[in-house]
Design a protein around this motif. Structure first.
Motif, PDB file in Angstrom:
ATOM      1  N   UNK A 120     -53.121  48.526 -18.579  1.00  0.00           N
ATOM      2  CA  UNK A 120     -54.028  47.539 -18.939  1.00  0.00           C
ATOM      3  C   UNK A 120     -53.719  46.774 -19.103  1.00  0.00           C
ATOM      4  N   UNK A 121     -53.337  46.403 -17.761  1.00  0.00           N
ATOM      5  CA  UNK A 121     -52.835  45.284 -17.160  1.00  0.00           C
ATOM      6  C   UNK A 121     -54.451  43.650 -17.577  1.00  0.00           C
ATOM      7  N   UNK A 122     -54.610  42.896 -18.406  1.00  0.00           N
ATOM      8  CA  UNK A 122     -55.398  42.302 -17.876  1.00  0.00           C
ATOM      9  C   UNK A 122     -55.628  41.273 -16.903  1.00  0.00           C
ATOM     10  N   UNK A 123     -54.161  41.106 -15.932  1.00  0.00           N
ATOM     11  CA  UNK A 123     -54.073  40.658 -14.508  1.00  0.00           C
ATOM     12  C   UNK A 123     -54.783  41.295 -13.501  1.00  0.00           C
ATOM     13  N   UNK A 124     -54.455  43.261 -13.499  1.00  0.00           N
ATOM     14  CA  UNK A 124     -55.155  43.935 -13.111  1.00  0.00           C
ATOM     15  C   UNK A 124     -56.587  43.399 -13.266  1.00  0.00           C
ATOM     16  N   UNK A 125     -57.079  43.952 -14.476  1.00  0.00           N
ATOM     17  CA  UNK A 125     -58.415  44.517 -14.571  1.00  0.00           C
ATOM     18  C   UNK A 125     -58.780  42.625 -14.081  1.00  0.00           C
ATOM     19  N   UNK A 126     -58.340  41.680 -14.228  1.00  0.00           N
ATOM     20  CA  UNK A 126     -59.504  40.545 -13.334  1.00  0.00           C
ATOM     21  C   UNK A 126     -59.333  40.538 -12.284  1.00  0.00           C
ATOM     22  N   UNK A 127     -58.298  40.552 -11.772  1.00  0.00           N
ATOM     23  CA  UNK A 127     -58.938  41.182  -9.682  1.00  0.00           C
ATOM     24  C   UNK A 127     -59.175  41.895  -9.643  1.00  0.00           C
ATOM     25  N   UNK A 128     -59.522  42.847 -10.161  1.00  0.00           N
ATOM     26  CA  UNK A 128     -60.540  44.499  -9.318  1.00  0.00           C
ATOM     27  C   UNK A 128     -62.245  44.109 -10.154  1.00  0.00           C
ATOM     28  N   UNK A 129     -62.158  43.324 -11.517  1.00  0.00           N
ATOM     29  CA  UNK A 129     -63.608  42.601 -11.585  1.00  0.00           C
ATOM     30  C   UNK A 129     -64.171  41.705 -10.735  1.00  0.00           C
ATOM     31  N   UNK A 130     -62.948  40.304 -10.388  1.00  0.00           N
ATOM     32  CA  UNK A 130     -63.003  39.900  -9.161  1.00  0.00           C
ATOM     33  C   UNK A 130     -64.175  40.458  -8.124  1.00  0.00           C
ATOM     34  N   UNK A 131     -62.562  41.109  -7.712  1.00  0.00           N
ATOM     35  CA  UNK A 131     -62.875  42.447  -6.092  1.00  0.00           C
ATOM     36  C   UNK A 131     -64.309  42.851  -6.295  1.00  0.00           C
ATOM     37  N   UNK A 132     -64.687  43.852  -6.995  1.00  0.00           N
ATOM     38  CA  UNK A 132     -66.231  44.372  -7.654  1.00  0.00           C
ATOM     39  C   UNK A 132     -67.724  43.598  -7.768  1.00  0.00           C
ATOM     40  N   UNK A 133     -66.978  42.345  -8.240  1.00  0.00           N
ATOM     41  CA  UNK A 133     -68.277  41.227  -8.311  1.00  0.00           C
ATOM     42  C   UNK A 133     -67.985  40.829  -6.646  1.00  0.00           C
ATOM     43  N   UNK A 134     -67.645  40.822  -6.259  1.00  0.00           N
ATOM     44  CA  UNK A 134     -67.652  40.055  -5.085  1.00  0.00           C
ATOM     45  C   UNK A 134     -67.742  41.474  -3.761  1.00  0.00           C
ATOM     46  N   UNK A 135     -67.762  41.928  -4.433  1.00  0.00           N
ATOM     47  CA  UNK A 135     -68.703  43.190  -2.976  1.00  0.00           C
ATOM     48  C   UNK A 135     -70.115  43.161  -3.606  1.00  0.00           C
ATOM     49  N   UNK A 136     -70.250  43.383  -5.113  1.00  0.00           N
ATOM     50  CA  UNK A 136     -71.568  43.529  -4.990  1.00  0.00           C
ATOM     51  C   UNK A 136     -72.297  41.702  -4.707  1.00  0.00           C
ATOM     52  N   UNK A 137     -72.294  40.964  -4.439  1.00  0.00           N
ATOM     53  CA  UNK A 137     -72.679  39.955  -4.274  1.00  0.00           C
ATOM     54  C   UNK A 137     -72.861  40.087  -3.145  1.00  0.00           C
ATOM     55  N   UNK A 138     -72.154  40.367  -2.105  1.00  0.00           N
ATOM     56  CA  UNK A 138     -71.783  40.765  -0.713  1.00  0.00           C
ATOM     57  C   UNK A 138     -72.929  41.369  -0.419  1.00  0.00           C
TER      58      UNK A 138
END
Length: 279
Positions: free
Chosen positions: A80-98
């Motif tokens: 439940x680490x907020x750092x993990x969630x932040x990294x995963x969400x950033x990755x997902x947003x970049x993939x979706x935008x890409x």
């Protein structure tokens, strides 16, 4: 025995020198007029040696994870680490935008890479990239809970995407006389497929956390060095070899996917003392 805790730190830290060596390879290893590999180039061997040494170190550090093959997905990657969630969400947003950006380029590009079945393949790739981004964001929450049949499927779309990513990259570069400038990126994409395969295997097969950690570390260093080195060489004023806009975007998508893998790697190698994923 838990020396694997150094693995994610080293995988990220070695991105810095690998970017520099890759940039020097692009600066010195190609003819400025034609963009073809220069005769007698030594930097390609320096960069290859660097990656081989890094891979050996990663393999040594990941080896102790073989002792954790009997652990469940929640024990290995539950967090439940907020750092993990932040990294995963950033990755997902970049993939979706890409994915949306790639779809736009595919629809508006006119040329050899935008005709017939190849254009359809790239449109499918763009849509799957968008779906992959959504699934990656879903994983950010799912890994804080007990995985079920529905959430387990979130690991499958990234695997399918990585296979399509490799296929499209290979199709776009396999007949290019400047293939040498793309070769390291293609190898990174092969390792990317293996990393996502072993992520899915943690749920759909006998877990191999050591292999997942090894492939995640290798592809992270290689993907970042490939795109970072190209960007650094361009900043230094060298325009040969020149990659197309789609090639650059696909490279950026590889890096975006590796943000997730790096976040997973830090989660896998964290201190498990007192870990509790219950809501």
């Amino acid at each position: 025995m838990n020396r694997y805790k150094l693995l994610p730190v080293l995988a990220v830290a070695l991105c810095v020198p690998s970017v520099v060596v890759r940039a020097l390879h692009l600066l010195n290893g190609f003819d400025l007029d034609t963009g073809l590999p220069a005769v007698g180039d030594a930097w390609v061997w320096y960069f290859t040696a660097f990656l081989v040494v890094a891979a050996v170190v990663y393999a040594v550090l990941a080896a102790p994870l073989r002792a954790r093959r009997e652990e469940s997905f929640e024990q290995l990657l539950g967090t439940q680490s907020p750092l993990f969630r932040m990294g995963a969400v950033i990755s997902g947003l970049l993939l979706a935008a890409g994915g949306m950006g790639y779809l736009y380029l595919t629809m508006t590009t006119v040329g050899q890479d935008a005709v017939g079945w190849a254009k359809v393949l790239e449109m499918v790739y763009a849509v799957v990239t968008l779906l992959c981004g959504v699934c990656v964001i879903g994983l950010a929450k799912a890994q804080g809970e007990e995985m079920n049949e529905a959430t387990a499927k979130l690991t499958l779309i990234p695997l399918i995407w990585s296979c399509l990513h490799l296929l499209v990259n290979y199709r776009m570069t396999c007949v290019d006389p400047k293939l040498a400038s793309f070769a390291f990126g293609l190898v990174a994409d092969v390792v990317l497929v293996l990393a996502f395969y072993h992520l899915a295997r943690l749920l759909y097969g006998k877990p191999r956390p050591a292999w997942f950690a090894f492939f995640s570390a290798v592809t992270t260093t290689m993907a970042v060095s490939d795109m970072g080195g190209y960007g650094l060489s361009r900043l230094m004023g060298v325009t040969t070899p020149e990659w197309s806009g789609k090639m650059v975007l696909r490279g950026c998508l590889s890096v975006a996917a590796c943000i997730l893998l790096a976040a997973e790697l830090f989660t896998l190698c964290r201190d498990h003392t007192g870990v509790d994923i219950s809501e």
